[in-house]
Design a protein around this motif. Structure first.
Motif, PDB file in Angstrom:
ATOM      1  N   THR A  98       0.811  -1.203   0.000  1.00 32.79           N
ATOM      2  CA  THR A  98       0.000   0.000   0.000  1.00 32.79           C
ATOM      3  C   THR A  98       0.850   1.261   0.000  1.00 32.79           C
ATOM      4  OG1 THR A  98      -1.707   1.228   1.213  1.00 32.79           O
ATOM      5  CG2 THR A  98      -0.180  -0.095   2.523  1.00 32.79           C
ATOM      6  N   ARG A 114      -5.766  -1.171   5.882  1.00 29.01           N
ATOM      7  CA  ARG A 114      -4.573  -1.443   5.088  1.00 29.01           C
ATOM      8  C   ARG A 114      -3.636  -2.416   5.809  1.00 29.01           C
ATOM      9  NH1 ARG A 114      -7.362   0.551   1.951  1.00 29.01           N
ATOM     10  NH2 ARG A 114      -6.943   2.194   0.434  1.00 29.01           N
ATOM     11  N   ASP A 118      -1.945  -6.684   1.351  1.00 29.44           N
ATOM     12  CA  ASP A 118      -3.153  -6.442   0.566  1.00 29.44           C
ATOM     13  C   ASP A 118      -2.838  -6.289  -0.917  1.00 29.44           C
ATOM     14  OD1 ASP A 118      -4.726  -6.430   2.840  1.00 29.44           O
ATOM     15  OD2 ASP A 118      -4.648  -4.259   3.081  1.00 29.44           O
ATOM     16  N   THR A 120      -3.666  -4.100  -4.010  1.00 29.67           N
ATOM     17  CA  THR A 120      -4.198  -2.750  -4.191  1.00 29.67           C
ATOM     18  C   THR A 120      -4.129  -2.319  -5.657  1.00 29.67           C
ATOM     19  OG1 THR A 120      -2.034  -1.765  -3.702  1.00 29.67           O
ATOM     20  CG2 THR A 120      -3.555  -2.063  -1.845  1.00 29.67           C
ATOM     21  N   LYS A 130      -7.701  -0.631  -1.909  1.00 27.17           N
ATOM     22  CA  LYS A 130      -7.559  -2.050  -1.584  1.00 27.17           C
ATOM     23  C   LYS A 130      -8.619  -2.831  -2.344  1.00 27.17           C
ATOM     24  CE  LYS A 130      -7.846  -5.130   2.458  1.00 27.17           C
ATOM     25  NZ  LYS A 130      -7.947  -5.147   3.935  1.00 27.17           N
ATOM     26  N   GLY A 133      -8.115  -8.629   0.221  1.00 26.18           N
ATOM     27  CA  GLY A 133      -7.423  -8.814   1.486  1.00 26.18           C
ATOM     28  C   GLY A 133      -7.744 -10.186   2.053  1.00 26.18           C
TER      29      GLY A 133
END
Length: 222
Positions: A98, A114, A118, A120, A130, A133
């Motif tokens: 991120t 976050r 993740d 993204t 995002k 996840g």
């Protein structure tokens, strides 16, 4: 090892294991939806216009002992899959990690939180969205990892654009599932065999549903 990909019969909000039930009032758009509580932590997920997956490994498997490696391999396979389905420009905006600034108070929704692992979609040089996840839960040495891939915006979580909205490309769920299964198999060095639940496992699932996930005592326990 068992890898499942599934969708939901109706728009449903799943609370993280530690989230207070009363916190769902913080998100008015999802109030019409039914609610369940997961066994893993994290923020709430609106299961609609997305694909959910679960992946379980026995304790003796090499990746069951390495949480970060398991996250990375599953998410790398996801980035590779989406990269093949999107145009070149959009593919280059997908990444693991991120660029968004840290948030002091964790938001109610998982997709507004976050973590380093993740998946993204970059927006400019200093922020991102995002799009996928995962969370893990370990019991008796084995590990369950599950997560959500946000394909498109839901009317019950309008603040969260999906991959289709950000890229302008339609992603057929069936094509995505087929491609991701292939990438997961390669990434985790496993050969998957398609199967369905046995009658005994279906009966067990119904019992667990009745005793836990469909029970108000479980959903409202916090």
């Amino acid at each position: 090892a068992t890898f499942r990909i599934y969708e939901w019969n109706e728009p449903t909000l799943s609370l993280g294991y530690f989230q207070p039930y009363a916190d769902r009032q913080r998100h008015p758009p999802s109030l019409p939806c039914r609610v369940v509580r997961r066994t893993s932590g994290g923020g709430a997920i609106l299961h609609h216009s997305e694909v959910t997956y679960s992946f379980s490994l026995p304790a003796h498997h090499q990746f069951a002992r390495n949480s970060n490696e398991l996250y990375l391999r599953v998410h790398r396979a996801l980035v590779s899959t989406l990269g093949d389905l999107l145009d070149e420009t959009s593919s280059e905006l997908l990444r693991i990690g991120t660029n968004s600034p840290a948030i002091l108070r964790e938001p109610f929704l998982c997709f507004q939180r976050r973590a380093e692992s993740d998946v993204t979609f970059a927006v400019g040089l200093t922020s991102d969205w995002k799009r996928a996840g995962s969370a893990q839960r370990r019991r008796r040495g084995g590990v369950l990892q599950h997560g959500s891939v946000l394909l498109a915006t839901s009317a019950f979580a309008p603040e969260l654009p999906g991959i289709e909205d950000l890229s302008g490309s339609l992603i057929p769920a069936n094509a995505f599932v087929e491609a991701w299964c292939s990438q997961i198999s390669s990434s985790l060095e496993l050969i998957f065999q398609r199967d369905s639940l046995t009658d005994s496992k279906r009966d067990l699932a119904k019992r667990i549903e009745s005793e836990r996930f469909a029970s108000p005592a479980w959903t409202n326990r916090r």
